[in-house]
Scaffold this motif. Structure first.
Motif, PDB file in Angstrom:
ATOM      1  N   SER A  11       0.824  -1.208   0.000  1.00 54.33           N
ATOM      2  CA  SER A  11       0.000   0.000   0.000  1.00 54.33           C
ATOM      3  C   SER A  11       0.855   1.253   0.000  1.00 54.33           C
ATOM      4  CB  SER A  11      -0.929   0.010   1.215  1.00 54.33           C
ATOM      5  OG  SER A  11      -1.857  -1.031   1.129  1.00 54.33           O
ATOM      6  N   GLY A  12       1.958   1.236   0.738  1.00 53.83           N
ATOM      7  CA  GLY A  12       2.882   2.373   0.722  1.00 53.83           C
ATOM      8  C   GLY A  12       3.515   2.563  -0.640  1.00 53.83           C
ATOM      9  N   PHE A  13       3.892   1.455  -1.280  1.00 50.75           N
ATOM     10  CA  PHE A  13       4.466   1.536  -2.624  1.00 50.75           C
ATOM     11  C   PHE A  13       3.438   2.040  -3.629  1.00 50.75           C
ATOM     12  CE2 PHE A  13       5.690  -0.398  -6.712  1.00 50.75           C
ATOM     13  CZ  PHE A  13       6.936   0.192  -6.864  1.00 50.75           C
ATOM     14  N   GLU A  14       2.212   1.537  -3.540  1.00 50.01           N
ATOM     15  CA  GLU A  14       1.149   1.993  -4.442  1.00 50.01           C
ATOM     16  C   GLU A  14       0.868   3.484  -4.261  1.00 50.01           C
ATOM     17  OE1 GLU A  14      -2.196  -0.503  -3.656  1.00 50.01           O
ATOM     18  OE2 GLU A  14      -1.313  -2.229  -4.668  1.00 50.01           O
ATOM     19  N   ALA A  15       0.936   3.958  -3.031  1.00 47.83           N
ATOM     20  CA  ALA A  15       0.729   5.388  -2.796  1.00 47.83           C
ATOM     21  C   ALA A  15       1.838   6.207  -3.455  1.00 47.83           C
ATOM     22  CB  ALA A  15       0.678   5.675  -1.297  1.00 47.83           C
ATOM     23  N   GLY A  16       3.062   5.712  -3.391  1.00 43.94           N
ATOM     24  CA  GLY A  16       4.167   6.391  -4.063  1.00 43.94           C
ATOM     25  C   GLY A  16       3.998   6.390  -5.570  1.00 43.94           C
ATOM     26  N   ILE A  17       3.548   5.261  -6.120  1.00 34.42           N
ATOM     27  CA  ILE A  17       3.283   5.189  -7.562  1.00 34.42           C
ATOM     28  C   ILE A  17       2.140   6.127  -7.925  1.00 34.42           C
ATOM     29  CG2 ILE A  17       2.546   3.659  -9.436  1.00 34.42           C
ATOM     30  CD1 ILE A  17       5.432   3.203  -8.443  1.00 34.42           C
ATOM     31  N   GLY A  18       1.129   6.196  -7.068  1.00 32.24           N
ATOM     32  CA  GLY A  18       0.027   7.147  -7.293  1.00 32.24           C
ATOM     33  C   GLY A  18       0.526   8.567  -7.323  1.00 32.24           C
ATOM     34  N   PHE A  19       1.486   8.891  -6.463  1.00 31.80           N
ATOM     35  CA  PHE A  19       2.077  10.225  -6.474  1.00 31.80           C
ATOM     36  C   PHE A  19       2.817  10.475  -7.784  1.00 31.80           C
ATOM     37  CE2 PHE A  19       5.296  13.392  -5.727  1.00 31.80           C
ATOM     38  CZ  PHE A  19       4.599  14.368  -5.042  1.00 31.80           C
ATOM     39  N   ILE A  20       3.537   9.469  -8.265  1.00 30.62           N
ATOM     40  CA  ILE A  20       4.258   9.610  -9.537  1.00 30.62           C
ATOM     41  C   ILE A  20       3.282   9.879 -10.678  1.00 30.62           C
ATOM     42  CG2 ILE A  20       5.634   8.366 -11.255  1.00 30.62           C
ATOM     43  CD1 ILE A  20       7.037   6.981  -8.883  1.00 30.62           C
ATOM     44  N   VAL A  21       2.193   9.102 -10.728  1.00 31.43           N
ATOM     45  CA  VAL A  21       1.195   9.290 -11.788  1.00 31.43           C
ATOM     46  C   VAL A  21       0.554  10.677 -11.675  1.00 31.43           C
ATOM     47  CG1 VAL A  21      -1.000   8.439 -12.705  1.00 31.43           C
ATOM     48  CG2 VAL A  21       0.786   6.830 -12.072  1.00 31.43           C
ATOM     49  N   ALA A  22       0.250  11.090 -10.455  1.00 27.00           N
ATOM     50  CA  ALA A  22      -0.332  12.422 -10.262  1.00 27.00           C
ATOM     51  C   ALA A  22       0.639  13.508 -10.691  1.00 27.00           C
ATOM     52  CB  ALA A  22      -0.728  12.604  -8.796  1.00 27.00           C
ATOM     53  N   ALA A  23       1.929  13.339 -10.399  1.00 33.52           N
ATOM     54  CA  ALA A  23       2.928  14.317 -10.825  1.00 33.52           C
ATOM     55  C   ALA A  23       3.059  14.347 -12.345  1.00 33.52           C
ATOM     56  CB  ALA A  23       4.277  14.008 -10.181  1.00 33.52           C
ATOM     57  N   LEU A  24       2.950  13.186 -12.993  1.00 34.73           N
ATOM     58  CA  LEU A  24       2.992  13.144 -14.458  1.00 34.73           C
ATOM     59  C   LEU A  24       1.797  13.886 -15.064  1.00 34.73           C
ATOM     60  CD1 LEU A  24       4.109   9.465 -15.102  1.00 34.73           C
ATOM     61  CD2 LEU A  24       5.404  11.542 -15.631  1.00 34.73           C
ATOM     62  N   ILE A  25       0.625  13.689 -14.486  1.00 29.55           N
ATOM     63  CA  ILE A  25      -0.567  14.377 -14.975  1.00 29.55           C
ATOM     64  C   ILE A  25      -0.410  15.886 -14.801  1.00 29.55           C
ATOM     65  CG2 ILE A  25      -3.030  14.748 -14.516  1.00 29.55           C
ATOM     66  CD1 ILE A  25      -3.195  11.728 -13.894  1.00 29.55           C
ATOM     67  N   LEU A  26       0.143  16.292 -13.678  1.00 28.56           N
ATOM     68  CA  LEU A  26       0.364  17.711 -13.437  1.00 28.56           C
ATOM     69  C   LEU A  26       1.428  18.280 -14.371  1.00 28.56           C
ATOM     70  CD1 LEU A  26      -0.323  20.158 -11.675  1.00 28.56           C
ATOM     71  CD2 LEU A  26       1.498  19.443 -10.154  1.00 28.56           C
ATOM     72  N   ALA A  27       2.489  17.515 -14.606  1.00 31.19           N
ATOM     73  CA  ALA A  27       3.563  17.978 -15.485  1.00 31.19           C
ATOM     74  C   ALA A  27       3.078  18.166 -16.918  1.00 31.19           C
ATOM     75  CB  ALA A  27       4.724  17.003 -15.452  1.00 31.19           C
ATOM     76  N   ALA A  28       2.085  17.368 -17.312  1.00 35.18           N
ATOM     77  CA  ALA A  28       1.564  17.474 -18.676  1.00 35.18           C
ATOM     78  C   ALA A  28       0.980  18.857 -18.943  1.00 35.18           C
ATOM     79  CB  ALA A  28       0.514  16.401 -18.920  1.00 35.18           C
ATOM     80  N   ALA A  29       0.426  19.486 -17.938  1.00 36.87           N
ATOM     81  CA  ALA A  29      -0.214  20.787 -18.141  1.00 36.87           C
ATOM     82  C   ALA A  29       0.557  21.951 -17.519  1.00 36.87           C
ATOM     83  CB  ALA A  29      -1.614  20.756 -17.541  1.00 36.87           C
ATOM     84  N   TYR A  30       1.663  21.677 -16.856  1.00 34.26           N
ATOM     85  CA  TYR A  30       2.375  22.711 -16.110  1.00 34.26           C
ATOM     86  C   TYR A  30       2.753  23.909 -16.972  1.00 34.26           C
ATOM     87  CZ  TYR A  30       5.744  24.898 -13.011  1.00 34.26           C
ATOM     88  OH  TYR A  30       6.423  25.796 -12.233  1.00 34.26           O
ATOM     89  N   ARG A  31       3.396  23.666 -18.082  1.00 37.86           N
ATOM     90  CA  ARG A  31       3.862  24.774 -18.935  1.00 37.86           C
ATOM     91  C   ARG A  31       2.701  25.542 -19.566  1.00 37.86           C
ATOM     92  NH1 ARG A  31       7.926  21.578 -18.537  1.00 37.86           N
ATOM     93  NH2 ARG A  31      10.083  22.151 -18.671  1.00 37.86           N
ATOM     94  N   LYS A  32       1.670  24.824 -19.976  1.00 38.58           N
ATOM     95  CA  LYS A  32       0.536  25.492 -20.605  1.00 38.58           C
ATOM     96  C   LYS A  32      -0.239  26.352 -19.615  1.00 38.58           C
ATOM     97  CE  LYS A  32      -0.019  22.315 -24.376  1.00 38.58           C
ATOM     98  NZ  LYS A  32      -0.897  21.487 -25.162  1.00 38.58           N
ATOM     99  N   LEU A  33      -0.357  25.886 -18.374  1.00 38.01           N
ATOM    100  CA  LEU A  33      -1.092  26.661 -17.375  1.00 38.01           C
ATOM    101  C   LEU A  33      -0.281  27.835 -16.836  1.00 38.01           C
ATOM    102  CD1 LEU A  33      -2.877  23.820 -15.408  1.00 38.01           C
ATOM    103  CD2 LEU A  33      -3.869  25.408 -17.046  1.00 38.01           C
TER     104      LEU A  33
END
Length: 190
Positions: free
Chosen positions: A138-160
């Protein structure tokens, strides 16, 4: 199917701002690919090892002393922080100056502490099914969830943060609206 449901639930928990798991750190991580990769990996290490320690704390801590959980979790994260700084210093002294900032940003991040409390709360609801392996995964999955969330955020960072966005809305306000919309979309998948 169970793993996909769990991954989506953890991703949604990381994105939904009501739990505020690591939102400000995701903004730092989304600034560059190097920052995102290093911060996400360090947070994953902290959530994984911190969850293992949380298992032992939860097993040994009697119910009347449950108020000490925050203090003990903080102590565990502090110990992991010192261990990671020491290990990174001895492993690569030449890149230690660059890498230590990721450890500093990640160690006492609300994503790490929030993960420990979320896992502990889920285990308290049904303690018969949860063991050390479940805490670690569960701790590892939470870290992977953070990575995926950061990727989603990075996709729009420059445009926003571009000049096309009105100045009063650019940056943090635009990111919060973006995260809210994405979190509603992800939450609807569950």
């Amino acid at each position: 199917m169970f793993l996909i449901d769990e991954l989506i639930a953890l991703l949604a928990a990381n994105l939904i701002l009501s739990q505020a798991l690591g939102t400000s750190t995701m903004f730092i991580a989304a600034d560059s690919k190097k920052n995102m990769l290093a911060t996400s990996c360090v947070i994953t290490v902290f959530t994984t090892f911190g969850s293992a320690a949380a298992y032992f704390i939860d097993c040994m801590l009697p119910e009347p002393a449950a108020d000490l959980r925050l203090l003990l979790y903080t102590a565990v994260i502090g110990i992991l922080y010192v261990i990671m700084l020491t290990a990174s210093y001895f492993v690569g002294r030449n890149w230690f100056a660059d890498f230590r900032k990721y450890i500093h940003v990640s160690a006492f991040n609300c994503a790490v502490m929030g993960t420990l409390f979320t896992i502990s709360g889920r285990a308290a609801e049904n303690s018969s099914e949860f063991d050390l392996g479940w805490y670690i995964s569960s701790g590892f999955e939470a870290g992977i969830g953070f990575i995926v969330a950061a990727l989603i955020l990075a996709a729009a960072y420059r445009k926003l943060n571009s000049a096309k966005v009105p100045a009063s809305f650019r940056g943090f306000p635009a990111m919060l609206v973006y995260l809210g919309i994405i979190s509603m979309a992800v939450y609807s998948l569950k």
